[in-house]
Design a protein around this motif. Structure first.
Motif, short mmCIF file in Angstrom:
data_model
loop_
_atom_site.label_atom_id
_atom_site.label_comp_id
_atom_site.label_asym_id
_atom_site.label_seq_id
_atom_site.Cartn_x
_atom_site.Cartn_y
_atom_site.Cartn_z
N ILE A 135 46.50 84.69 40.93
CA ILE A 135 46.58 83.46 40.54
C ILE A 135 45.40 83.18 39.44
CG2 ILE A 135 45.66 81.16 41.28
CD1 ILE A 135 48.40 80.48 42.08
N LEU A 136 44.15 83.77 39.62
CA LEU A 136 42.94 83.29 39.02
C LEU A 136 43.07 84.08 37.55
CD1 LEU A 136 40.34 84.26 41.82
CD2 LEU A 136 41.11 82.04 41.03
N LEU A 137 44.02 85.02 37.66
CA LEU A 137 44.15 85.62 36.26
C LEU A 137 44.51 84.78 35.28
CD1 LEU A 137 45.80 89.08 37.35
CD2 LEU A 137 43.52 88.61 36.45
N PRO A 171 55.16 95.04 41.93
CA PRO A 171 54.87 95.52 43.46
C PRO A 171 55.75 94.78 44.36
CG PRO A 171 52.58 95.59 42.38
CD PRO A 171 53.70 94.78 41.25
N VAL A 172 55.65 93.37 44.18
CA VAL A 172 56.48 92.55 45.11
C VAL A 172 57.96 92.93 44.97
CG1 VAL A 172 56.98 90.23 45.48
CG2 VAL A 172 54.85 90.81 45.13
N ALA A 173 58.35 93.03 43.58
CA ALA A 173 59.84 93.45 43.50
C ALA A 173 60.07 94.60 44.11
CB ALA A 173 59.93 93.24 42.02
N ILE A 174 59.17 95.72 43.88
CA ILE A 174 59.54 97.23 44.31
C ILE A 174 59.33 97.13 45.72
CG2 ILE A 174 59.26 99.53 43.99
CD1 ILE A 174 58.59 98.74 41.22
N TRP A 175 58.02 97.03 46.04
CA TRP A 175 57.80 97.37 47.47
C TRP A 175 57.75 96.04 48.40
CZ3 TRP A 175 54.06 99.44 43.76
CH2 TRP A 175 54.41 100.87 43.41
N ARG A 176 57.97 95.01 47.78
CA ARG A 176 57.84 93.61 48.79
C ARG A 176 56.36 93.13 49.25
NH1 ARG A 176 61.01 90.55 49.17
NH2 ARG A 176 63.16 90.80 48.17
N GLN A 177 55.61 93.92 48.45
CA GLN A 177 53.97 93.84 48.81
C GLN A 177 53.19 93.74 47.50
OE1 GLN A 177 52.72 96.07 51.99
NE2 GLN A 177 50.84 94.32 52.11
N SER A 178 52.17 92.82 47.40
CA SER A 178 51.61 92.83 45.95
C SER A 178 50.33 93.76 46.30
CB SER A 178 51.35 91.44 45.50
OG SER A 178 50.27 90.91 46.07
N ILE A 179 49.86 94.37 45.23
CA ILE A 179 48.77 95.17 45.23
C ILE A 179 47.41 94.28 45.30
CG2 ILE A 179 46.90 96.69 44.00
CD1 ILE A 179 49.60 97.82 42.87
N LEU A 180 47.34 93.39 44.42
CA LEU A 180 46.17 92.38 44.24
C LEU A 180 46.85 91.09 45.40
CD1 LEU A 180 43.53 91.90 43.04
CD2 LEU A 180 44.78 90.37 41.33
N LEU A 201 47.97 88.46 27.48
CA LEU A 201 48.19 89.63 27.99
C LEU A 201 47.33 89.76 29.13
CD1 LEU A 201 49.09 91.57 24.62
CD2 LEU A 201 50.60 90.69 26.29
N ALA A 202 45.97 89.45 28.70
CA ALA A 202 44.88 89.92 29.73
C ALA A 202 45.17 89.20 31.10
CB ALA A 202 43.62 89.24 29.21
N ALA A 203 46.03 87.99 31.02
CA ALA A 203 46.38 87.31 32.15
C ALA A 203 47.78 87.99 32.81
CB ALA A 203 46.74 85.89 31.94
N LEU A 204 48.64 88.23 32.25
CA LEU A 204 50.17 88.42 32.35
C LEU A 204 50.41 89.83 32.63
CD1 LEU A 204 52.12 86.33 30.05
CD2 LEU A 204 51.50 85.85 32.31
N ILE A 205 49.32 90.85 32.02
CA ILE A 205 49.83 92.36 32.31
C ILE A 205 49.06 92.80 33.65
CG2 ILE A 205 49.22 94.71 31.57
CD1 ILE A 205 49.45 94.06 28.95
N PRO A 206 48.16 92.19 34.13
CA PRO A 206 47.59 92.68 35.43
C PRO A 206 48.31 91.79 36.43
CG PRO A 206 45.68 91.68 34.22
CD PRO A 206 46.83 91.74 33.11
N PHE A 207 48.67 90.73 35.84
CA PHE A 207 49.34 89.93 37.04
C PHE A 207 50.83 90.36 37.41
CE2 PHE A 207 52.57 86.18 38.06
CZ PHE A 207 51.90 85.86 39.05
N SER A 208 51.46 91.26 36.32
CA SER A 208 52.78 91.80 36.62
C SER A 208 52.52 92.98 37.16
CB SER A 208 53.42 92.02 35.27
OG SER A 208 53.18 91.00 34.47
N VAL A 209 51.33 93.85 36.74
CA VAL A 209 51.22 95.33 37.38
C VAL A 209 50.81 95.08 38.78
CG1 VAL A 209 49.92 97.17 37.02
CG2 VAL A 209 50.84 96.07 35.04
N LEU A 210 49.95 94.20 38.99
CA LEU A 210 49.50 94.25 40.46
C LEU A 210 50.08 93.11 41.45
CD1 LEU A 210 45.55 93.95 39.27
CD2 LEU A 210 46.96 96.02 40.10
N ASN A 211 50.96 92.41 40.90
CA ASN A 211 51.59 91.44 41.76
C ASN A 211 53.11 91.31 41.64
OD1 ASN A 211 52.25 89.38 43.37
ND2 ASN A 211 50.95 87.82 42.54
#
Ligand code: ADP
Length: 800
Positions: free
Chosen positions: A325-327, A310-319, A297-307
């Protein structure tokens, strides 16, 4: 160096495992070498990074790699190729119409046209990789390195554990996927085989890992059927070169099948992981799974939320993608930890703290932002001083809320994550069942302390049992209380305690390492006291914990009480029988000789001998009566110790001269340090202690020999050590512990003719301890024994 040698030695030590190990390591190192080569080949090299697919209007851009030259040139999905590698796109692509998919790995330059008719070109020559591109590559390398290090570390640590080999392999495959994918994009076409191989196998490796990790599934670990899960991947891999690849390019539909298959594998693996957690019957499995899940979860939640989102919605990732990938590195860390660790509690504390403090921060931030919003909205209507006042009020409110918020969150987290891991009724019941066949106090106290410490996960637990003498003795001590140095202050605390620090009140304010003192009281009689340290996790004691403690206390009290009754009765029986027997022998001889004297009138010499016999026997009887009286005083708690400052050498000389009178066979050596400081003792009792040791030294060296009486000062320790050494029959290690208990006499051929009651050393020990000292011995069978008595010097009393 030495360590690594040991590790490898351990790896190959078992004959039948050696072959497997070698194969495994060979495979592992080959994968590692290939991945490293791929990384070296691709890092810093630019790639066109484009995928073309064919629809019914011809070829179109299907995908643009995030940090590729194409994306830098502004090429987008939907653009259409015009020219490739210097020839018209149509001509170049004609060969690939069967596969329907072309990866940009083979393009050196490319021109496309977008929907507005604008041309865009990229060329490998003369271009360099952007810093984002490099950092993404480095991030991939970093994640692979984390997987490799953890995989090998875990494998070397637990070489025989299948789970650790699987984790190691999984890590190697992740590295292979990341590196082959990179190198392929730069035009190394053979890398496609490696990527397909690694992506097809790794989801099933993960599934395998989760299937066999829990200790409940040990049997499955060795069952060959479990390898059936690799069947789909094997079929895919066999089919891939035949139907999955056309003209060196992967076929679209086959690629989709592969992705679907991998997706199913990952889904099943996650399902099994979640099932493991909820279906765990052992605490260990549950903890293991919790660690794995939390790390995922520590890897996937920030990954989904930040990347991802956002990519799916705004076509741009926050992180930046290179950071997200480091997560992923959290995953191997969690998995590795779950395998290696035996004590999962440390990570528990870590998780719990992180969750708690994360939530607290969020809550406090929410409160503060709400107040600031309020302040901003009221800004117009408030004067500056009023605003400052408001800020102060908000600050004070936040401070006041901090405590309750933290407590509330702690309770919530404990409830959600740390539901009691035991059923207290079941524990109490099983404790009482296991106590019932045990009838010795030691066995009982071991069970009581063991159950309590284990169930509540205590750092330490100690049970003091009321001895016959009325003082407390250590029954069993575990963990932080195992050290004798910790038990002494605890005993003092117990003797001085009052109601306010007894269970259910906490005792932590009088002693930091202590959580509870639980007196075990049967009716009016206190049979013992149970001392508990805080939990290893430093969690609070829940209400269930307290119910459990109450239950354990009452079960323990009952068991100890009945065992004590049996002990007291049997001690009394022994006491009466030994006492009467030991008194009878001298009395019989007194009566016999007195009778002889009365009836006959013997000559001077005989008369004297008979009178001497009567005298000796009366003395023996009187010593016996003294001993018995002393024991009875000790055990009823009525022994009176009068401490005074005494010159030690006087006491020793006195005892020595008595001993010398009793024998002509022995040579006495005196080694008393001159100028010994005065000691604080009961003069008469110390005399008895030393006298008893000397008389034992004489008695138990029937063939004579040297007897050495020494006394040395240990100024730094503030005590004097007196010792009595003989060259007699000695004492075996198995007898050492019981020697100082009542009526214990060693039965050996050598002790046959030697008279005694088995009380001398018991009394010596009780007196020594009552004076604040200690007694112990060193001995070798048939070589001799040395008894040591440690006596506090006078100046220790002030500081002690
Ligand atoms: P006892 O009256 O039997 O001497 P003690 O309590 O003084 O009782 O000693 C207990 C037992 O310890 C003895 O029976 C003997 O077996 C053993 N013991 C005591 N002192 C010595 C010694 N110096 N050497 C060998 N054995 C000893």
């Amino acid at each position: 160096m030495n360590h690594s040698k040991n590790v490898f030695y351990r790896l190959f030590e078992e004959e039948h495992n050696r072959f497997k190990m070698i194969v495994f390591l060979l495979l592992a190192f080959c994968i590692l070498a290939v991945s490293l080569t791929f990384f070296i080949l691709s890092i810093g090299r630019p790639n066109i990074g484009i995928t073309l697919s064919m629809d019914n209007q011809g070829w179109t851009v299907e995908r643009v790699g995030p940090n590729s030259l194409s994306s830098q040139a502004g090429i987008q999905k939907g653009d259409r190729p015009v020219e490739i590698n210097g020839v018209p796109a149509g001509t170049f692509l004609a060969r690939y119409s069967r596969s329907g998919l072309v990866f940009g790995a083979m393009f050196r330059d490319l021109t496309v046209v977008d929907s507005n008719g604008q041309l865009k070109s990229v060329a490998l020559e003369g271009s360099t990789l952007s810093w984002q591109g490099v950092s993404e590559q480095m991030a991939r390398l970093f994640v692979s390195v984390v997987f490799w290090i953890i995989g090998f570390y875990v494998f070397l640590k637990r070489p025989r554990n299948v789970a650790s080999s699987l984790l190691c392999l999984f890590g190697l495959f992740v590295g292979l996927i990341l590196s082959s994918n990179m190198v392929w994009a730069t035009g190394v076409s053979i890398a496609v085989y490696f990527e397909v191989f690694a992506t097809s196998i790794s989801p099933w490796l993960l599934l395998h890992f989760f299937l066999i990790l829990p200790e409940e599934r040990t049997r499955l670990r060795n069952n060959p059927l479990v390898y059936a899960i690799y069947l789909p991947a094997t079929i895919t891999l066999v089919l891939f070169p035949i139907i999955g690849l056309v003209d060196g390019q992967p076929v679209l539909w086959f690629q989709n099948v592969r992705y679907l298959e991998a997706g199913v594998g990952l889904l099943v693996a996650s399902g099994v992981a979640v099932f493991n957690y909820f279906g765990a019957t052992s605490t260990r499995t549950r903890q293991q799974m919790k660690i794995v899940l939390v790390s995922c979860l520590a890897a996937l939640i920030p990954f989904s939320v930040l990347n991802l989102f956002p990519v799916a919605i705004w076509r741009q990732s926050i992180l930046l993608p290179e950071f997200s990938i480091l997560l992923v590195s959290f995953i191997p860390i969690g998995m590795g930890y779950a395998i290696i660790t035996q004590k999962l509690m440390d990570i528990d504390i870590f998780i719990r703290r992180s969750v708690i403090y994360g939530l607290i921060t969020l809550m406090m931030v929410a409160i503060m932002s709400a107040s600031i919003l309020l302040a901003v909205s009221l800004r117009e209507s408030l004067e500056i001083p009023q605003q400052i006042l408001m800020a102060l009020v908000v600050g004070a409110a936040a401070t006041a809320l901090f405590g309750p918020v933290r407590n509330g969150i702690e309770v919530m987290v404990d409830k959600l994550l740390y539901k009691d891991r035991y059923d207290y009724r079941r524990i109490i019941q099983s404790l009482s069942t296991s106590l019932s066949p045990v009838n010795d106090l030691n066995g009982m106290s071991r069970l009581i302390v063991g159950t309590t410490a284990h169930t509540l996960n205590l750092a330490g637990c100690c049970l003091f049992i009321k001895a016959q003498s009325g003082s407390f003795e250590v029954g069993t001590a575990q963990g932080t209380f195992a050290d004798a140095g910790k038990q002494k202050p605890l005993l003092t605390l117990i003797s001085l305690r009052n109601r306010t620090i007894e269970f259910p009140n906490s005792a932590s304010n009088v002693c930091s390492g202590l959580a509870f003192l639980i007196p075990l009281i049967a009716g009016e009689k206190e049979v013992g006291i149970l001392c508990l340290s805080p939990k290893v996790t430093r969690q609070h004691f829940s209400s269930d914990d307290k119910y459990l403690l109450q239950g354990i206390a009452s079960v323990a009290t009952m068991a100890l009480h009945s065992a004590m009754l049996v002990r007291d009765v049997s001690i009394r029986d022994t006491f009466v029988s030994v006492a009467s027997h030991e008194l009878r022998t001298p009395l019989t001889s007194i009566v016999g000789y007195a009778d002889l004297l009365l009836r006959r009138d013997p000559s001077g010499v005989t008369r004297k001998r008979w009178l001497k016999n009567i005298f000796d026997s009366s003395q023996r009887a009187s010593v016996m009566v003294d001993d018995l009286l002393n024991v009875s005083r000790i055990q009823s708690g009525k022994a009176n110790i009068r401490l005074e400052s005494v010159g030690l050498s006087d006491v020793l000389e006195e005892a020595l001269s008595l001993a010398k009178e009793s024998t002509s066979k022995h040579v006495f050596i005196v080694d008393i340090e001159p100028d010994l400081p005065d000691v604080l003792v009961d003069r008469e009792k110390l005399g008895q202690v030393v006298g008893n040791l000397l008389s034992n030294a004489v008695k138990y060296s029937p063939n004579g020999g040297h007897i050495t009486l020494s006394a040395h000062n240990e100024p730094s320790e503030r005590h004097i050590i007196v010792s009595v050494a003989d060259e007699g029959i000695g004492i075996g290690p198995e007898d050492k512990d019981l020697l100082f208990t009542t009526f214990h006499r060693i039965q050996r051929p050598e002790t046959q003719g030697i008279r005694g009651s088995g009380l001398g050393l018991y009394i010596a020990k009780e007196w020594t301890e009552a004076m604040g000292g200690e007694i112990w011995l060193k001995s070798k069978l048939n070589k001799g024994s040395t008894f040591f008595v440690e006596i506090p010097t006078q100046d220790s009393s002030g500081t002690g």
